[in-house]
Motif scaffolding. Structure first.
Motif, PDB file in Angstrom:
ATOM      1  N   ILE A  74       0.842  -1.202   0.000  1.00  0.00           N
ATOM      2  CA  ILE A  74       0.000   0.000   0.000  1.00  0.00           C
ATOM      3  C   ILE A  74       0.875   1.249   0.000  1.00  0.00           C
ATOM      4  O   ILE A  74       0.632   2.191  -0.752  1.00  0.00           O
ATOM      5  CB  ILE A  74      -0.971  -0.002   1.201  1.00  0.00           C
ATOM      6  CG1 ILE A  74      -2.028  -1.086   1.011  1.00  0.00           C
ATOM      7  CG2 ILE A  74      -1.619   1.364   1.380  1.00  0.00           C
ATOM      8  CD1 ILE A  74      -2.891  -1.336   2.245  1.00  0.00           C
ATOM      9  N   ALA A  75       1.909   1.259   0.831  1.00  0.00           N
ATOM     10  CA  ALA A  75       2.811   2.417   0.890  1.00  0.00           C
ATOM     11  C   ALA A  75       3.521   2.627  -0.444  1.00  0.00           C
ATOM     12  O   ALA A  75       3.675   3.764  -0.906  1.00  0.00           O
ATOM     13  CB  ALA A  75       3.831   2.232   2.015  1.00  0.00           C
ATOM     14  N   ALA A  76       3.943   1.542  -1.083  1.00  0.00           N
ATOM     15  CA  ALA A  76       4.621   1.659  -2.382  1.00  0.00           C
ATOM     16  C   ALA A  76       3.656   2.198  -3.438  1.00  0.00           C
ATOM     17  O   ALA A  76       4.030   3.070  -4.238  1.00  0.00           O
ATOM     18  CB  ALA A  76       5.180   0.301  -2.810  1.00  0.00           C
ATOM     19  N   ARG A  77       2.423   1.690  -3.465  1.00  0.00           N
ATOM     20  CA  ARG A  77       1.444   2.188  -4.445  1.00  0.00           C
ATOM     21  C   ARG A  77       1.100   3.658  -4.185  1.00  0.00           C
ATOM     22  O   ARG A  77       0.931   4.439  -5.124  1.00  0.00           O
ATOM     23  CB  ARG A  77       0.171   1.333  -4.418  1.00  0.00           C
ATOM     24  CG  ARG A  77       0.326   0.002  -5.113  1.00  0.00           C
ATOM     25  CD  ARG A  77      -1.001  -0.702  -5.351  1.00  0.00           C
ATOM     26  NE  ARG A  77      -1.846  -0.805  -4.174  1.00  0.00           N
ATOM     27  CZ  ARG A  77      -1.833  -1.821  -3.305  1.00  0.00           C
ATOM     28  NH1 ARG A  77      -1.006  -2.829  -3.483  1.00  0.00           N
ATOM     29  NH2 ARG A  77      -2.637  -1.824  -2.271  1.00  0.00           N
ATOM     30  N   THR A  78       1.028   4.029  -2.922  1.00  0.00           N
ATOM     31  CA  THR A  78       0.744   5.429  -2.588  1.00  0.00           C
ATOM     32  C   THR A  78       1.882   6.324  -3.059  1.00  0.00           C
ATOM     33  O   THR A  78       1.653   7.358  -3.687  1.00  0.00           O
ATOM     34  CB  THR A  78       0.525   5.586  -1.068  1.00  0.00           C
ATOM     35  OG1 THR A  78      -0.574   4.760  -0.678  1.00  0.00           O
ATOM     36  CG2 THR A  78       0.233   7.034  -0.705  1.00  0.00           C
ATOM     37  N   ALA A  79       3.117   5.918  -2.782  1.00  0.00           N
ATOM     38  CA  ALA A  79       4.269   6.709  -3.236  1.00  0.00           C
ATOM     39  C   ALA A  79       4.282   6.798  -4.757  1.00  0.00           C
ATOM     40  O   ALA A  79       4.536   7.865  -5.324  1.00  0.00           O
ATOM     41  CB  ALA A  79       5.572   6.086  -2.724  1.00  0.00           C
ATOM     42  N   GLY A  80       3.983   5.680  -5.441  1.00  0.00           N
ATOM     43  CA  GLY A  80       3.921   5.687  -6.902  1.00  0.00           C
ATOM     44  C   GLY A  80       2.832   6.597  -7.424  1.00  0.00           C
ATOM     45  O   GLY A  80       3.018   7.311  -8.412  1.00  0.00           O
ATOM     46  N   ALA A  81       1.682   6.603  -6.742  1.00  0.00           N
ATOM     47  CA  ALA A  81       0.577   7.471  -7.159  1.00  0.00           C
ATOM     48  C   ALA A  81       0.950   8.944  -7.016  1.00  0.00           C
ATOM     49  O   ALA A  81       0.483   9.781  -7.781  1.00  0.00           O
ATOM     50  CB  ALA A  81      -0.677   7.171  -6.333  1.00  0.00           C
ATOM     51  N   LEU A  89      11.599   4.158  -5.105  1.00  0.00           N
ATOM     52  CA  LEU A  89      11.038   3.103  -4.254  1.00  0.00           C
ATOM     53  C   LEU A  89      12.137   2.130  -3.840  1.00  0.00           C
ATOM     54  O   LEU A  89      12.228   1.733  -2.670  1.00  0.00           O
ATOM     55  CB  LEU A  89       9.924   2.346  -4.985  1.00  0.00           C
ATOM     56  CG  LEU A  89       8.614   3.095  -5.220  1.00  0.00           C
ATOM     57  CD1 LEU A  89       7.688   2.259  -6.097  1.00  0.00           C
ATOM     58  CD2 LEU A  89       7.943   3.442  -3.916  1.00  0.00           C
ATOM     59  N   GLY A  90      12.973   1.737  -4.801  1.00  0.00           N
ATOM     60  CA  GLY A  90      14.067   0.827  -4.510  1.00  0.00           C
ATOM     61  C   GLY A  90      15.048   1.413  -3.512  1.00  0.00           C
ATOM     62  O   GLY A  90      15.484   0.729  -2.582  1.00  0.00           O
ATOM     63  N   ARG A 101      10.600  -2.847  -9.016  1.00  0.00           N
ATOM     64  CA  ARG A 101       9.601  -3.128 -10.051  1.00  0.00           C
ATOM     65  C   ARG A 101       9.070  -4.558  -9.901  1.00  0.00           C
ATOM     66  O   ARG A 101       7.888  -4.818 -10.063  1.00  0.00           O
ATOM     67  CB  ARG A 101      10.188  -2.934 -11.445  1.00  0.00           C
ATOM     68  CG  ARG A 101       9.165  -3.131 -12.558  1.00  0.00           C
ATOM     69  CD  ARG A 101       9.809  -3.024 -13.937  1.00  0.00           C
ATOM     70  NE  ARG A 101      10.495  -1.777 -14.154  1.00  0.00           N
ATOM     71  CZ  ARG A 101       9.941  -0.672 -14.622  1.00  0.00           C
ATOM     72  NH1 ARG A 101       8.664  -0.662 -14.930  1.00  0.00           N
ATOM     73  NH2 ARG A 101      10.643   0.414 -14.805  1.00  0.00           N
ATOM     74  N   LYS A 102       9.960  -5.483  -9.550  1.00  0.00           N
ATOM     75  CA  LYS A 102       9.554  -6.874  -9.360  1.00  0.00           C
ATOM     76  C   LYS A 102       8.712  -7.028  -8.090  1.00  0.00           C
ATOM     77  O   LYS A 102       7.727  -7.753  -8.066  1.00  0.00           O
ATOM     78  CB  LYS A 102      10.784  -7.775  -9.292  1.00  0.00           C
ATOM     79  CG  LYS A 102      10.458  -9.243  -9.220  1.00  0.00           C
ATOM     80  CD  LYS A 102      11.716 -10.095  -9.255  1.00  0.00           C
ATOM     81  CE  LYS A 102      11.361 -11.563  -9.166  1.00  0.00           C
ATOM     82  NZ  LYS A 102      12.548 -12.404  -9.127  1.00  0.00           N
ATOM     83  N   LYS A 103       9.102  -6.348  -7.026  1.00  0.00           N
ATOM     84  CA  LYS A 103       8.409  -6.455  -5.739  1.00  0.00           C
ATOM     85  C   LYS A 103       7.026  -5.817  -5.783  1.00  0.00           C
ATOM     86  O   LYS A 103       6.067  -6.362  -5.239  1.00  0.00           O
ATOM     87  CB  LYS A 103       9.255  -5.802  -4.638  1.00  0.00           C
ATOM     88  CG  LYS A 103       8.721  -6.023  -3.248  1.00  0.00           C
ATOM     89  CD  LYS A 103       9.763  -5.588  -2.230  1.00  0.00           C
ATOM     90  CE  LYS A 103       9.403  -5.988  -0.839  1.00  0.00           C
ATOM     91  NZ  LYS A 103       9.289  -7.413  -0.618  1.00  0.00           N
ATOM     92  N   TRP A 104       6.910  -4.650  -6.444  1.00  0.00           N
ATOM     93  CA  TRP A 104       5.641  -3.925  -6.519  1.00  0.00           C
ATOM     94  C   TRP A 104       5.350  -3.580  -7.982  1.00  0.00           C
ATOM     95  O   TRP A 104       5.472  -2.419  -8.401  1.00  0.00           O
ATOM     96  CB  TRP A 104       5.705  -2.644  -5.695  1.00  0.00           C
ATOM     97  CG  TRP A 104       6.104  -2.860  -4.277  1.00  0.00           C
ATOM     98  CD1 TRP A 104       5.405  -3.529  -3.321  1.00  0.00           C
ATOM     99  CD2 TRP A 104       7.305  -2.392  -3.636  1.00  0.00           C
ATOM    100  NE1 TRP A 104       6.094  -3.514  -2.131  1.00  0.00           N
ATOM    101  CE2 TRP A 104       7.261  -2.825  -2.303  1.00  0.00           C
ATOM    102  CE3 TRP A 104       8.409  -1.665  -4.073  1.00  0.00           C
ATOM    103  CZ2 TRP A 104       8.277  -2.540  -1.394  1.00  0.00           C
ATOM    104  CZ3 TRP A 104       9.421  -1.392  -3.172  1.00  0.00           C
ATOM    105  CH2 TRP A 104       9.344  -1.819  -1.845  1.00  0.00           C
ATOM    106  N   PRO A 105       4.971  -4.562  -8.802  1.00  0.00           N
ATOM    107  CA  PRO A 105       4.858  -4.343 -10.244  1.00  0.00           C
ATOM    108  C   PRO A 105       3.868  -3.263 -10.669  1.00  0.00           C
ATOM    109  O   PRO A 105       4.054  -2.641 -11.705  1.00  0.00           O
ATOM    110  CB  PRO A 105       4.444  -5.711 -10.786  1.00  0.00           C
ATOM    111  CG  PRO A 105       3.958  -6.482  -9.626  1.00  0.00           C
ATOM    112  CD  PRO A 105       4.606  -5.920  -8.405  1.00  0.00           C
TER     113      PRO A 105
END
Length: 177
Positions: A74-81, A89-90, A101-105
């Protein structure tokens, strides 16, 4: 952190506090897992067979691990958004861009396509402007009222947030009810 006198790694104060908080939270969870597995009351867990107790603790850590993975995604998707790249992210996670990219495609939005929102007899167009905030909308309510696309309050971090505000505008300007 290593000292010249020893090669032992000493935890940072924050990690010590985190470990304490996790262990405090884990105890009732482990007791609940143990009670479910054995039928014994939770307050009797520590009097049980040490192997059973250890396995209950391990099972509780699995629950914690699954929840941490869910919250991390959720945190990764929020940061991406909000515009973070896989590289960032990495870096935050201590892995490569490819690893992130592999961890949170689906964490980083690749193409920011415009879309249209038709509600309450009006229409709003959502678009990526690349400005601070990024997502903008402009619309015309069913009553003929128009929004101005360039207004600062019309710029949002996520497409969903822009759509929510556009939807509220369209509802407010629905015309005859």
């Amino acid at each position: 952190m290593q000292t010249p006198e020893t090669s032992e790694v000493k935890p940072e104060p924050e990690r010590v506090e985190l470990a304490k908080a996790l262990l405090d939270a884990l105890d009732p969870l482990a007791a609940s897992v143990h009670a479910r597995a054995t039928g014994l009351p939770p307050d009797r867990m520590w009097a049980a067979d040490p192997v059973d107790v250890s396995l209950s603790v391990l099972g509780a850590w699995k629950v914690v691990d699954e929840e941490v993975k869910r919250l991390t995604a959720i945190a990764a998707r929020t940061a991406g958004a909000y515009g973070a790249s896989y590289e960032r992210l990495g870096a935050a996670w201590g892995i490569t861009r490819q690893g992130a990219r592999k961890k949170w495609p689906d964490a980083v939005v690749g193409k920011r396509e415009a879309s249209t929102l038709d509600l309450f007899g009006g229409r709003a167009e959502l678009s990526w402007e690349g400005t601070p905030g990024g997502w903008c909308w402009k619309g015309r309510g069913a009553d003929g009222t128009r929004s101005e696309a360039g207004e600062a309050e019309r710029s949002f971090a996520t497409k969903e947030e822009a759509a929510a505000h556009a939807g509220a505008f369209l509802k407010e300007h629905a015309g005859e009810r």
